[in-house]
Every structure is written in structure tokens, then in C-alpha cells.
Design an enzyme around this catalytic site. Structure first.
Site: not given
Ligand code: FAD
Length: 302
Positions: A16, A18, A49, A109-110, A149, A162, A180, A220
Site C-alpha cells: 500500500s 501513502e 495524509t 494528530g500532533d 509505534y 502504548d 511509524q 523526522f
Molecule cells: P493516539 O493513538 O491517540 O495516541 C497518542 C498518545 O496519546 C499516546 O501515546 C498516549 O500517550 C496518549 N493517549 C492515547 N489514548 C489515551 C487515553 N485514553 N488516555 C490518556 N492518554 C492517551 N498526523 C497527521 O497530522 N496527519 C496524518 O495524516 C498522519 N498520518 C499518520 C499515519 C501513520 C501511519 C502514523 C504512524 C502517524 C501519522 N500521523 C499523522 C502522526 C500522528 O498524528 C501523531 O503521531 C500523533 O502525535 C499521535 O496520533 P495517534 O493517532 O497515533 O494517537
């Protein structure tokens, strides 16, 4: 490693790709040329993305819709919940539903204040990716992919914590995770063992970043918590001003990584293409994928 995969007669690898939504006309040309080159390899899906803080909302949608309209590919739309109300996010999801897009890559999202700063959920928004997954599933019967991750998310206290987060996303309805990027395959396989031991059985696709620009990849990696092994640094040493050689090294490094993954049983690989086709195309060729005019996935034994 190539010899091993030739001898094992494993099933063909599924890939796939991206992409990111283009910012201007020139980038638009590059993207569609890359899509045109990679599409005949019949990827199982292609994803687009979503810019930081939802900054590419319209462009992501337009790119996904065009992929659905003009190609035989199965597009997936990335969507984040940071800095948006539930209503705003739900509206985006409903728009995809109306457009017949049924695969969303759901992410938190970040933080809008920058990577590494404290994340604050929007008071009226979905707080984490798991909440977003549940919200998407309430709106429609979407296929939902999420992030994973192998070296833990920088904000997670531990790898176990995690993996709990991944479990919550699966319980909310996610059926695929994409990792990641990582450079040491052992890191991925150790992670996979832990994930399976936790009772998570969805596919965990390794996300591969073919590195042509080592400096950019290191940046990155620093932001995402991925480690950069010393051997990788050494391979690109002294090549800062030599893009031609860097490209050949990049191909060798990525080929080594993916053939090892396949030899160790991986059947699905996700490529971060950065909208460029040549390196990814060559690696897919090595994996045995050949262009298909009729769009039917097919691979040859390598
Ligand atoms: P989550 O899965 O929600 O987790 C993030 C953190 O939140 C965890 O480490 C944990 O500390 C905390 N957390 C989660 N759930 C809970 C809870 N219930 N209670 C308390 N703490 C909690 N970013 C973009 O902006 N656009 C994109 O298109 C994009 N695509 C991506 C594609 C892939 C394959 C990957 C790996 C990353 C991508 N990202 C993208 C980056 C991503 O948005 C960031 O890494 C962001 O910081 C975390 O998002 P997540 O969905 O992984 O978070």
C-alpha cells in the site's frame, strides 16, 4: 535475503502507498505522475495524509475523491481529531461517506503548538484516536486503520502503555494498524510479539520510509521517536552533496529491509512514498510485483 524469498515460494506481497496532498501545481504534477507509475502495481489501498491540525482538510478530500473517480485504486483518507470539534470531524466523515469513500486512517494528530509540546484535547472534540475510531464507526460502516509505534509514541510512558492505546483503538473498531517507520526489523518483530501476546490480532503493516535524504529522515525520526542506527548514518556518510549516490544507497538499504521482512513472514508492506515513485517502484519490482494493465493484483515469484 533475495535468494531465501526465491526459494520459499511465499505468497505474493501486498503493498500500500501513502501520499500527501499537493500544495501547488508543481507538486500536483509530481503526485499524479507518481500515482500513474505506482497504480499498475495494484496496491491493496493508497492513503492520503491530513495536514497538521487539519490544515489540508479540503486538499485531502479533493485528492481522495480524485483517486476514487479517476483510478481503479482503493483510497483511504487520513483524518485527525486535534483542534476540531466533534461536529467538524463528523462532517468530514459524513462527506467521505457521501462520496463513497469507505476507508479512514484515524489519528489523533500532533499538538497544534508543535511536536513535543503538551497535547490538549479540544474541549468539544474527540480526545484520542480511540474516541475518533468509535465516532467514525457510529457514522458508518467504515474500514478504519490506525497508527502503531514499534518504538512507542513519544508521549507514551512505556511500550506496554502504548500497546494498551493500540488495544483501545482495536476495541473501538480498528481493523488494521500501520506502523511509524523504523530501520531495525528486529524492533518491529519484537513489537509484533508483544502486540500478539496482548491479544491484538489485526494486521500490523510495517511502514517503510525509503530514505533518500538522510538529513530529512533523521529530523523526522527525532520528531517521531524512531531511532536512527549508527550503521545507517555510516552508509550515508559523506554523501550530503552527492544525491546520485545517495539514491543508489537508499535503494540498497530499503531493498535489504523489505526483503528481510518478507523472508521473515511479512505479507503486507506500507510505503511512505513522499509522493515519489521511482524508489518505491524499484523496491516493489524486487518484491516480485509487476504492472497490471487490468488492475488485477498479480505478482511473480522472485
Ligand atoms: P493516539 O493513538 O491517540 O495516541 C497518542 C498518545 O496519546 C499516546 O501515546 C498516549 O500517550 C496518549 N493517549 C492515547 N489514548 C489515551 C487515553 N485514553 N488516555 C490518556 N492518554 C492517551 N498526523 C497527521 O497530522 N496527519 C496524518 O495524516 C498522519 N498520518 C499518520 C499515519 C501513520 C501511519 C502514523 C504512524 C502517524 C501519522 N500521523 C499523522 C502522526 C500522528 O498524528 C501523531 O503521531 C500523533 O502525535 C499521535 O496520533 P495517534 O493517532 O497515533 O494517537
Amino acid at each position: 535475503p533475495l535468494r531465501a524469498s526465491r526459494e520459499t515460494g511465499r505468497p505474493p506481497v501486498s503493498v500500500s502507498f501513502e501520499f500527501f496532498p499537493p500544495k501547488n501545481e508543481e507538486m500536483e504534477k509530481t503526485l499524479w505522475a507518481s500515482v500513474g507509475r505506482l497504480a499498475p502495481l495494484s496496491p491493496s489501498f493508497v492513503s492520503v495524509t491530513y495536514g497538521a491540525g487539519g490544515s489540508t482538510r479540503e486538499r485531502t478530500h479533493a485528492t481522495v475523491e480524485r483517486l476514487a473517480r479517476e483510478t481503479a485504486l482503493s483510497p483511504a483518507a487520513h483524518l485527525t481529531c486535534v483542534a476540531a470539534t466533534r461536529d467538524e470531524v463528523d462532517e468530514v466523515v459524513r462527506a467521505y461517506k457521501a462520496a463513497g469513500i469507505n476507508h479512514i486512517v484515524a489519528l489523533r494528530g500532533d499538538p497544534v503548538t508543535g511536536v513535543g509540546t503538551r497535547y490538549e484535547p479540544h474541549p468539544d472534540g474527540y480526545a484520542f484516536a480511540s474516541d475518533l475510531v468509535a465516532g467514525i464507526k457510529r457514522i458508518g460502516d467504515f474500514e478504519v486503520s490506525v497508527s502503531a509505534y514499534p518504538e512507542k509514541h513519544p508521549e507514551s510512558a512505556s511500550l506496554d502503555a502504548d500497546i494498551d492505546v493500540l488495544k483501545a483503538k482495536v476495541d473501538a473498531g480498528a481493523t488494521r494498524a500501520i506502523t511509524q517507520f523504523f530501520f531495525e526489523n528486529d524492533v518491529y518483530f519484537r513489537y509484533l510479539d508483544k502486540v500478539r501476546a496482548r491479544g491484538i490480532d489485526i494486521p500490523i503493516l510495517p511502514g517503510i520510509l525509503p530514505v533518500t535524504n538522510f538529513k530529512q529522515a533523521s529530523n523526522f525520526a527525532t520528531r517521531t521517536g524512531a531511532s536512527v542506527p549508527a550503521w545507517l548514518l555510516r552508509r550515508f556518510e559523506g554523501l550530503d552533496d552527492d544525491p546520485e549516490t545517495r539514491k543508489l544507497i537508499a535503494a540498497a538499504v530499503a531493498a535489504e529491509q523489505v526483503t528481510d521482512l518478507v523472508d521473515r513472514g511479512v505479507t503486507d508492506i506500507h510505503f511512505y512514498t513522499l509522493n515519489r515513485a521511482d524508489l518505491v517502484y524499484a523496491i516493489c519490482h524486487l518484491l516480485g510485483l509487476r504492472p497490471q494493465a487490468d488492475g488485477v493484483p498479480q505478482a511473480v515469484a522472485v
